[in-house]
Design an enzyme around this catalytic site. Structure first.
Site, PDB file in Angstrom:
ATOM      1  N   TYR A   1       0.854  -1.190   0.000  1.00  0.00           N
ATOM      2  CA  TYR A   1       0.000   0.000   0.000  1.00  0.00           C
ATOM      3  C   TYR A   1       0.891   1.243   0.000  1.00  0.00           C
ATOM      4  O   TYR A   1       1.496   1.592   1.009  1.00  0.00           O
ATOM      5  CB  TYR A   1      -0.932   0.032   1.205  1.00  0.00           C
ATOM      6  CG  TYR A   1      -1.884  -1.150   1.318  1.00  0.00           C
ATOM      7  CD1 TYR A   1      -2.171  -1.970   0.231  1.00  0.00           C
ATOM      8  CD2 TYR A   1      -2.498  -1.439   2.523  1.00  0.00           C
ATOM      9  CE1 TYR A   1      -3.042  -3.041   0.344  1.00  0.00           C
ATOM     10  CE2 TYR A   1      -3.381  -2.498   2.644  1.00  0.00           C
ATOM     11  CZ  TYR A   1      -3.639  -3.298   1.557  1.00  0.00           C
ATOM     12  OH  TYR A   1      -4.509  -4.354   1.681  1.00  0.00           O
TER      13      TYR A   1
ATOM     14  N   HIS B   1       0.617 -11.876   1.418  1.00  0.00           N
ATOM     15  CA  HIS B   1      -0.443 -11.192   0.674  1.00  0.00           C
ATOM     16  C   HIS B   1      -0.839 -11.938  -0.595  1.00  0.00           C
ATOM     17  O   HIS B   1      -2.018 -12.053  -0.919  1.00  0.00           O
ATOM     18  CB  HIS B   1       0.022  -9.778   0.343  1.00  0.00           C
ATOM     19  CG  HIS B   1      -1.071  -8.785   0.203  1.00  0.00           C
ATOM     20  ND1 HIS B   1      -0.815  -7.442   0.185  1.00  0.00           N
ATOM     21  CD2 HIS B   1      -2.409  -8.893   0.086  1.00  0.00           C
ATOM     22  CE1 HIS B   1      -1.947  -6.774   0.056  1.00  0.00           C
ATOM     23  NE2 HIS B   1      -2.930  -7.639  -0.004  1.00  0.00           N
TER      24      HIS B   1
END
Length: 169
Positions: A36, A103
């Site tokens: 992010y 992830h």
């Protein structure tokens, strides 16, 4: 809420205020990821909770490299697992990550290698619990055979409307 993404940079002061407000109202779980904003979100969250780390359970994710053109590659080799954890700890300004997720699974690397390296982080006291995103049942079973997996995450996209309809919303 999305804060600190490359396409939506957030001011640290605004983010700290929002996160502080959430903590004041009983929010105890914060979730971020290395990808992010290419680490920017972890710095932002770490800055916001600097004096309140004992009030939150902090989750972060690794395993995705975002390229300058916006494409991404999954990476899960043992060296990258270790490097990613150390980098996340530095960006977050903490000593231990409560929940550490892979992830995206790297299809070139056996899931057992990635989870084995994550388990080493638990043994080293850098991580408390492990999670996986976007894995199959077979991958989850193989991973859990190496170390207990406490959380899994699946991305809901087109099925969200069906879930909302089924829930009567």
């Amino acid at each position: 809420m999305r804060m600190g993404l490359a396409r939506n940079p957030t001011d640290f002061t605004d983010a700290a205020r929002v996160i502080g407000h959430a903590l004041d109202r009983g929010v105890t779980f914060l979730d971020t990821a290395q990808m992010y904003g290419n680490g920017y979100n972890e710095v932002l969250v770490g800055t916001a909770i600097r004096d309140r780390t004992n009030e939150v359970q902090l989750c972060t994710k690794f395993g995705v490299i975002v390229h300058p053109d916006g494409t991404w590659t999954a990476r899960g080799d043992a060296a990258f697992v270790r490097q990613s954890c150390d980098s996340s700890l530095d960006r977050l300004g903490i000593d231990v990550i409560d929940l550490y997720y892979l992830h995206r699974r790297d299809p070139r690397i056996p899931i057992e290698e990635s989870v084995g390296a994550m388990a080493d982080l638990v043994a080293a006291g850098k991580v408390r619990h492990l999670g996986l995103s976007e894995v199959t049942g077979d991958e989850l079973r193989a991973a859990h055979g190496v170390h207990p997996i406490r959380r899994i995450s699946e991305r809901l996209t087109s099925g969200c409307g069906m879930l909302s309809a089924a829930a009567g919303r």
